[in-house]
Design an enzyme around this catalytic site. Sequence first.
Site, PDB file in Angstrom:
ATOM      1  N   ARG A 190      19.141 -52.710 -57.698  1.00 57.66           N
ATOM      2  CA  ARG A 190      18.017 -53.590 -58.034  1.00 57.66           C
ATOM      3  C   ARG A 190      17.111 -53.733 -56.810  1.00 57.66           C
ATOM      4  O   ARG A 190      17.567 -53.617 -55.676  1.00 57.66           O
ATOM      5  CB  ARG A 190      18.506 -54.980 -58.421  1.00 57.66           C
ATOM      6  N   THR A 202       0.642 -63.761 -36.420  1.00 58.84           N
ATOM      7  CA  THR A 202       0.956 -62.783 -37.469  1.00 58.84           C
ATOM      8  C   THR A 202       2.451 -62.801 -37.752  1.00 58.84           C
ATOM      9  O   THR A 202       3.266 -62.861 -36.835  1.00 58.84           O
ATOM     10  CB  THR A 202       0.540 -61.324 -37.143  1.00 58.84           C
ATOM     11  N   ILE A 203       2.771 -62.715 -39.036  1.00 62.32           N
ATOM     12  CA  ILE A 203       4.184 -62.627 -39.410  1.00 62.32           C
ATOM     13  C   ILE A 203       4.754 -61.271 -38.990  1.00 62.32           C
ATOM     14  O   ILE A 203       5.961 -61.103 -38.960  1.00 62.32           O
ATOM     15  CB  ILE A 203       4.408 -62.831 -40.929  1.00 62.32           C
ATOM     16  N   ASP A 204       3.874 -60.301 -38.663  1.00 59.34           N
ATOM     17  CA  ASP A 204       4.350 -58.956 -38.326  1.00 59.34           C
ATOM     18  C   ASP A 204       4.895 -58.860 -36.898  1.00 59.34           C
ATOM     19  O   ASP A 204       5.604 -57.904 -36.583  1.00 59.34           O
ATOM     20  CB  ASP A 204       3.210 -57.926 -38.485  1.00 59.34           C
ATOM     21  N   GLU A 233       7.949 -52.458 -45.457  1.00 61.05           N
ATOM     22  CA  GLU A 233       6.910 -51.866 -46.336  1.00 61.05           C
ATOM     23  C   GLU A 233       6.274 -50.614 -45.737  1.00 61.05           C
ATOM     24  O   GLU A 233       5.765 -49.772 -46.466  1.00 61.05           O
ATOM     25  CB  GLU A 233       5.830 -52.910 -46.640  1.00 61.05           C
ATOM     26  N   MET A 244       7.600 -57.362 -45.532  1.00 64.08           N
ATOM     27  CA  MET A 244       6.303 -56.959 -44.979  1.00 64.08           C
ATOM     28  C   MET A 244       6.474 -56.508 -43.531  1.00 64.08           C
ATOM     29  O   MET A 244       7.588 -56.295 -43.075  1.00 64.08           O
ATOM     30  CB  MET A 244       5.319 -58.117 -45.080  1.00 64.08           C
ATOM     31  N   GLY A 282      -4.767 -62.198 -42.346  1.00 65.97           N
ATOM     32  CA  GLY A 282      -3.843 -62.805 -43.311  1.00 65.97           C
ATOM     33  C   GLY A 282      -3.424 -64.196 -42.862  1.00 65.97           C
ATOM     34  O   GLY A 282      -3.264 -64.434 -41.665  1.00 65.97           O
ATOM     35  N   GLN A 327       6.646 -64.435 -47.955  1.00 66.83           N
ATOM     36  CA  GLN A 327       6.987 -64.486 -46.522  1.00 66.83           C
ATOM     37  C   GLN A 327       5.912 -65.165 -45.683  1.00 66.83           C
ATOM     38  O   GLN A 327       6.132 -65.516 -44.534  1.00 66.83           O
ATOM     39  CB  GLN A 327       7.194 -63.055 -45.992  1.00 66.83           C
ATOM     40  N   ARG A 328       4.720 -65.292 -46.246  1.00 70.14           N
ATOM     41  CA  ARG A 328       3.616 -65.897 -45.477  1.00 70.14           C
ATOM     42  C   ARG A 328       3.336 -67.323 -45.885  1.00 70.14           C
ATOM     43  O   ARG A 328       2.525 -68.007 -45.250  1.00 70.14           O
ATOM     44  CB  ARG A 328       2.333 -65.082 -45.694  1.00 70.14           C
TER      45      ARG A 328
HETATM   46  O1  F6P Z   1      -0.474 -58.708 -41.470  1.00 74.14           O
HETATM   47  C1  F6P Z   1       0.202 -59.594 -42.301  1.00 74.14           C
HETATM   48  C2  F6P Z   1       0.494 -58.975 -43.626  1.00 74.14           C
HETATM   49  O2  F6P Z   1       1.194 -59.911 -44.407  1.00 74.14           O
HETATM   50  C3  F6P Z   1       1.225 -57.637 -43.596  1.00 74.14           C
HETATM   51  O3  F6P Z   1       2.604 -57.772 -43.358  1.00 74.14           O
HETATM   52  C4  F6P Z   1       0.883 -57.086 -44.942  1.00 74.14           C
HETATM   53  O4  F6P Z   1       0.937 -55.679 -44.969  1.00 74.14           O
HETATM   54  C5  F6P Z   1      -0.536 -57.550 -45.141  1.00 74.14           C
HETATM   55  O5  F6P Z   1      -0.720 -58.676 -44.307  1.00 74.14           O
HETATM   56  C6  F6P Z   1      -0.862 -57.937 -46.565  1.00 74.14           C
HETATM   57  O6  F6P Z   1      -2.208 -58.252 -46.640  1.00 74.14           O
HETATM   58  P1  F6P Z   1      -2.906 -58.948 -47.883  1.00 74.14           P
HETATM   59  O7  F6P Z   1      -2.586 -60.411 -47.812  1.00 74.14           O
HETATM   60  O8  F6P Z   1      -4.341 -58.677 -47.674  1.00 74.14           O
HETATM   61  O9  F6P Z   1      -2.326 -58.343 -49.124  1.00 74.14           O
END
Ligand code: F6P
Length: 343
Positions: A267, A122-124, A219, A166, A10, A275-276
């Site tokens: 809501r 990675t944002i994770d 998520e 995410m 990603g 977020q990315r």
């Molecule tokens: O690993 C980064 C991430 O943004 C995760 O947080 C998320 O589950 C996944 O990638 C989403 O992937 P894609 O961009 O393929 O939908």
Amino acid sequence: MRVGMLTGGGDCPGLNAVIRAATRRLAGGHEVVGVLHGWRGMIEGRFTRLGIDDVSGILPRGGTILKTSRTNPYREEGGVDAVLRNLATFDALIAIGGEDTLGVAHRIHAEHGAPIIGVPKTIDNDLAATDQTFGFDTAVSIATEAIDRLHTTAESHDRVMVVEVMGRHAGWLAVQSGLAGGADVVLIPEFPISVERCAEMVRARHARGRDFSIVVVSEGWPMTHEDGQTGLATQTEELDAFGHVRLGGIGEHLGQELKRLTGFDTRVTVLGHLQRGGSPTAYDRVLATRYGLLAADLAIAGRHGLMAALRGTDVVAVPLADAVKELKTVPREYYALAEAFFG
Ligand code: F6P
């Protein structure tokens, strides 16, 4: 020397900052080659020359000028052989990625002695062997700003606002943005609190006159019930080339359950790919730049099978093997910081 560079998995804010830093360090005396579309480009030999002019102005830009993909050479017919053939034309390859991209980098290095160096993105923030991946700080800032904005509506309308962030199977993004945004409950995969307990905390707040609540849910939090029933929310049954499900959507289920259990107006906001996207924070620009410079220095020194990592305030080289052997998840004591503000 001829040094290749690829970005895989990603996209993430700060990728261009790494590309710029490594290119700037190498370009004087070495040939720098951008590999397009991650491991796909290594299989198909999709290369582009990189010089100082090509990386000028990209420091604040999100995404990656080299493009990316989730290609896994180990899942493609003849994929690894093709990677090795193309790799033979390089003296070193800098692979910028998360657990999947670096997992391939490590395996190809370990099995074939390929001259690969890793950079953790990675944002994770779920990569082991580094205190932080670049991209995480930016994602936390975006989620925090969103929580701040949702607070005003929650407060004005006496609502429960569920915010889905995410993070895949690690709750870093949820805990960090929940702490920064003052969330009233944070739900993460590592320590799944039940929806009934979450509803209880929301009711308790309302009972003492706090008529609104902010619930941040990761998520990867499985919908968890007191009777032991659980269930992950996935967007499709299909797995990607690395065997991952595509997560997303648990916020909607949680919102419905909270409404049912509390009767409060609820809501849901799913932050998703927001977020990315966009420009990296100053912190991520500097971290990514430090990683890029070290990766280039390792390439010049002929030191392979390593990854640039943050340890405390130092950027150091660690074995790639250490980065990919397990996922870095949120420890109990860190989650406890967020828990101190629940309810
Ligand atoms: O690993 C980064 C991430 O943004 C995760 O947080 C998320 O589950 C996944 O990638 C989403 O992937 P894609 O961009 O393929 O939908």
